[in-house]
Each structure stands twice: as C-alpha cells, then as structure tokens.
Design a protein around this motif. Structure first.
Motif, PDB file in Angstrom:
ATOM      1  N   PHE A 158       0.830  -1.197   0.000  1.00 58.28           N
ATOM      2  CA  PHE A 158       0.000   0.000   0.000  1.00 58.28           C
ATOM      3  C   PHE A 158       0.871   1.256   0.000  1.00 58.28           C
ATOM      4  CE2 PHE A 158      -3.266   2.643   2.521  1.00 58.28           C
ATOM      5  CZ  PHE A 158      -3.791   3.142   1.345  1.00 58.28           C
ATOM      6  N   ILE A 159       1.923   1.253   0.790  1.00 62.47           N
ATOM      7  CA  ILE A 159       2.821   2.405   0.848  1.00 62.47           C
ATOM      8  C   ILE A 159       3.509   2.618  -0.498  1.00 62.47           C
ATOM      9  CG2 ILE A 159       4.950   3.286   1.899  1.00 62.47           C
ATOM     10  CD1 ILE A 159       4.017   1.966   4.515  1.00 62.47           C
ATOM     11  N   ASP A 160       3.868   1.542  -1.180  1.00 65.23           N
ATOM     12  CA  ASP A 160       4.485   1.668  -2.508  1.00 65.23           C
ATOM     13  C   ASP A 160       3.549   2.380  -3.483  1.00 65.23           C
ATOM     14  OD1 ASP A 160       6.789   0.432  -1.674  1.00 65.23           O
ATOM     15  OD2 ASP A 160       6.234  -1.552  -2.445  1.00 65.23           O
ATOM     16  N   SER A 181      -7.474   9.626  -9.405  1.00 63.92           N
ATOM     17  CA  SER A 181      -8.401   8.596  -9.903  1.00 63.92           C
ATOM     18  C   SER A 181      -7.683   7.266 -10.089  1.00 63.92           C
ATOM     19  CB  SER A 181      -9.027   9.048 -11.229  1.00 63.92           C
ATOM     20  OG  SER A 181      -9.830  10.196 -11.044  1.00 63.92           O
ATOM     21  N   ALA A 182      -6.456   7.332 -10.615  1.00 65.67           N
ATOM     22  CA  ALA A 182      -5.673   6.111 -10.797  1.00 65.67           C
ATOM     23  C   ALA A 182      -5.358   5.468  -9.449  1.00 65.67           C
ATOM     24  CB  ALA A 182      -4.386   6.433 -11.559  1.00 65.67           C
ATOM     25  N   PHE A 183      -5.094   6.307  -8.439  1.00 63.00           N
ATOM     26  CA  PHE A 183      -4.811   5.817  -7.092  1.00 63.00           C
ATOM     27  C   PHE A 183      -6.014   5.063  -6.533  1.00 63.00           C
ATOM     28  CE2 PHE A 183      -5.029   6.977  -2.450  1.00 63.00           C
ATOM     29  CZ  PHE A 183      -4.035   6.110  -2.019  1.00 63.00           C
ATOM     30  N   VAL A 184      -7.184   5.657  -6.674  1.00 61.50           N
ATOM     31  CA  VAL A 184      -8.402   5.015  -6.169  1.00 61.50           C
ATOM     32  C   VAL A 184      -8.664   3.704  -6.897  1.00 61.50           C
ATOM     33  CG1 VAL A 184     -10.905   5.258  -5.953  1.00 61.50           C
ATOM     34  CG2 VAL A 184      -9.416   7.200  -5.422  1.00 61.50           C
ATOM     35  N   ASP A 185      -8.494   3.710  -8.225  1.00 60.64           N
ATOM     36  CA  ASP A 185      -8.719   2.489  -8.999  1.00 60.64           C
ATOM     37  C   ASP A 185      -7.749   1.390  -8.590  1.00 60.64           C
ATOM     38  OD1 ASP A 185     -10.760   3.703 -10.376  1.00 60.64           O
ATOM     39  OD2 ASP A 185      -9.526   4.225 -12.118  1.00 60.64           O
ATOM     40  N   GLY A 189      -8.416  -2.401  -6.857  1.00 58.27           N
ATOM     41  CA  GLY A 189      -7.932  -3.636  -7.431  1.00 58.27           C
ATOM     42  C   GLY A 189      -6.963  -4.386  -6.548  1.00 58.27           C
ATOM     43  N   THR A 190      -6.439  -3.705  -5.518  1.00 57.82           N
ATOM     44  CA  THR A 190      -5.405  -4.293  -4.662  1.00 57.82           C
ATOM     45  C   THR A 190      -5.953  -4.766  -3.324  1.00 57.82           C
ATOM     46  OG1 THR A 190      -3.734  -2.868  -5.669  1.00 57.82           O
ATOM     47  CG2 THR A 190      -3.165  -3.885  -3.562  1.00 57.82           C
ATOM     48  N   LEU A 191      -6.830  -3.961  -2.722  1.00 54.67           N
ATOM     49  CA  LEU A 191      -7.315  -4.253  -1.380  1.00 54.67           C
ATOM     50  C   LEU A 191      -8.559  -5.136  -1.422  1.00 54.67           C
ATOM     51  CD1 LEU A 191      -6.979  -0.729   0.300  1.00 54.67           C
ATOM     52  CD2 LEU A 191      -5.297  -2.572   0.222  1.00 54.67           C
ATOM     53  N   GLU A 195     -10.674  -4.599   3.576  1.00 53.07           N
ATOM     54  CA  GLU A 195      -9.627  -3.587   3.704  1.00 53.07           C
ATOM     55  C   GLU A 195     -10.099  -2.247   3.171  1.00 53.07           C
ATOM     56  OE1 GLU A 195      -5.439  -6.063   3.356  1.00 53.07           O
ATOM     57  OE2 GLU A 195      -6.653  -5.792   1.544  1.00 53.07           O
ATOM     58  N   LEU A 196     -10.844  -2.256   2.075  1.00 52.65           N
ATOM     59  CA  LEU A 196     -11.376  -1.013   1.517  1.00 52.65           C
ATOM     60  C   LEU A 196     -12.332  -0.341   2.492  1.00 52.65           C
ATOM     61  CD1 LEU A 196     -12.078  -1.895  -2.228  1.00 52.65           C
ATOM     62  CD2 LEU A 196     -10.509  -0.143  -1.373  1.00 52.65           C
TER      63      LEU A 196
END
Length: 335
Positions: A158-160, A181-185, A189-191, A195-196
């Motif tokens: 997540f920090i990366d 927007s890219a961060f949220v997307d 896709g990751t969490l 976690e979200l």
C-alpha cells in the motif's frame, strides 16, 4: 502540571506534561509582546497527502505579510511513510526551514503522514519532543492533540502505491486529478472489500496518558471563555470512544474543534460547539476539485471580547501584484 510563563509581559502560558523530560518542542518562535485579549491567528490545512509544490509556501508568505499573531496547523506537514530515519529527517529539514523563515509563532499538531510508523514517531520525538501540549492566551485556551498515538500502519504494498502516485503528482501537477483517480482504482484492485471498508473509516487514538493530561488542563482552566481544540483527524466523523471521552471533558464550555485529514472545508455548529474541518493547504483534493470546499485555503480567526469570527481565504484568489501587467484599454470598456 508544569507551566511555563513565556514572558511576564505576555498574556501567554504553556502547559507541559510533567511526565515529559525532553527539552525539544514542536512549535516555532515566541508570541508577540503585549498580546492582549483580542488577537488573530491563521489555521493552515494539510500541506501533504500528494502535495502540490508551492501552495503551502504561498500560504506561509501570505501569513508573513499579513502578520497574524500566530499560526496553527492541523498536521500532515510532510509526505512521510518513510522506513528510514534519514529520509524522515531530510523531509522535516526542508519544511522546518520554510516554517522558521516565516518568522511567526507556529503551533502544529501531528498528522498521519507525520507519524505513520514507529520510525517516524521516534524521529518526531527526537526533533520535536512533545506530541501533545496546550497553551492559554488570556481567557482563551488552546489544546493541541495527537490523534496518531497508535499509528495506523499500512502494508508495504500500500505504501508503494502511495509513494508512486505522490511522485506522479509532483512530476505532473496539472494531471493531479487523473493521478488521484488512478490511485483510487488501484486501491480497489489491490485491497480486499474488508480492507477497503476499513480504509474509509476515520481511525484515531489518544491513549490514556494524553487524555489524563487534557483532563488536568481543562480542570485547571475551567474559567477560560473559549477553548480551541486542534487535532488532525475529525473525531466527530469517527466511532472513537476516546474522542467521546474528550467531548465529555469539554462539557458545556464554548469551544471550537479544528481538524483536517479529508482535504475539504466544512463547518458545523451544535449548541455551544463548533466543528471546523480545514480544507487543504497544498494536499491533493479528495474530490474532483470543482467544489469550493475542495480548494486550497487557510482560515483567519479573530478573537474579540472572547468570541471568535472566521474568514476563509482561498489561496487561488491571492495573487502577487506582478500578475497584473499593463495592457491596452479601449475607452469603450468603461461605458
């Protein structure tokens, strides 16, 4: 409880926790001489959380010119989330030099970007000593809280993501909304769904030692006409029992709570209590940037007769005089 009278000619007292042994202090400068019951101060929002370079510096320059009696900040002065003490010190060196150059008393609180893991907490204590404190100006009491007593540490993955998007915003500030927007997307896709859901909650912690300190400060200053509480995270949007304990301590006194974290300007009043969520002062907008609450701002506060009034200053509307260059006028323009 130890008290420090800053100057016999000044109407200002600092209250320090008797359990603290360090000589380091998180504030800058000293209060003006002959500070009376009527005074003014500025509150600055989050500098970081994917900062746009130059915005916080613009706010510092404006404050230097307009000369409030002092400045408060709601935290997130650095991007943080560093694993090494050396990187943490380097980022603090940069912003501390800029704050010191402003030349005004400056009273910050800790944000999650400033105190995001054990290493960063240790650097704060090494450089700044106190992580919570209080002071009084005449009949007005100021409480400065640490909402990150137990840092809400994130995974390396997540920090990366945070570090990469922060670098993208710094490199291309004109595309900041796209990068957000890219961060949220990427988070979606990751969490995991759990976690979200947890990521969207306001989590804060004070710890019993800090609460006990403010319990003593409030008891010893029951005669204060107004109390300002400065904290990073808006506790009134959390499910924190410790925050509710703080509210019970404040009781029926007249008070205002300043917070930041969500990068949007909001105001609410309930009875004798005001809740002000500061907009951003450099950090990236969490919305699409089209709402006035999403703009870069500072808050000007004036105390007269023990009562506060507020003015929101939008930094995009504050310009240097050189922005207005001569140009040809047609006489018909005045008709």
């Amino acid at each position: 409880m130890q008290t420090v009278q800053l100057d016999e000619k000044k109407n200002v007292t600092i209250f320090e926790d008797q359990l603290v042994t360090t000589e380091k202090r998180p504030w800058f400068g000293s209060m003006p001489s002959q500070l009376g019951e009527d005074f003014s101060f500025v509150v600055m929002g989050d500098r970081c959380g994917m900062a746009t370079e130059g915005v916080f510096e613009k706010a510092l320059d404006m404050a230097k010119d307009l000369k409030p009696d002092f400045v408060l900040a709601v935290g997130d002065l650095i991007e943080g989330y560093w694993k090494s003490a050396a990187d943490t010190h380097q980022e603090w060196d940069d912003i501390d030099d800029k704050i010191a150059a402003m030349g005004l008393p400056f009273f910050p609180v800790i944000g999650n970007h400033d105190y995001s893991n054990q290493t960063m907490a240790e650097v704060w204590r090494e450089r700044k000593g106190l992580d919570y404190y209080a002071f009084r100006v005449g009949d007005t009491l100021f409480l400065s809280l640490n909402t990150e007593h137990t840092p809400d540490e994130f995974s390396d993955a997540f920090i990366d993501i945070i570090k990469r998007i922060t670098a993208d915003v710094k490199r291309e500030p004109e595309r900041a909304n796209e990068h957000m927007s890219a961060f949220v997307d990427e988070l979606k896709g990751t969490l995991s769904p759990e976690e979200l859901q947890g990521f969207g909650k306001i989590k804060l912690s004070f710890g019993e030692e800090q609460l006990a300190y403010f319990r003593r400060v409030l008891a010893n200053n029951a005669d204060a006409k107004w109390t300002f509480v400065n904290m990073h995270k808006p506790g009134w949007k959390s499910e924190s029992e410790e925050y509710q304990e703080l509210i019970q301590m404040l009781g029926n006194r007249s008070y205002t709570i300043f917070a930041g974290h969500l990068h949007a300007m909001e105001y609410a009043r309930v009875g004798n209590a005001e809740f002000i969520q500061l907009g951003r002062t450099g950090g990236l907008a969490h919305g699409d940037g089209t709402n006035p609450s999403d703009e870069n701002v500072v808050l000007w506060v004036t105390m007269r007769g023990g009562m506060p009034t507020y003015r929101v200053i939008h930094l995009d509307g504050v310009n240097d005089l050189t922005a207005y260059q001569p140009h040809q006028h047609n006489h018909g323009e005045s008709v």
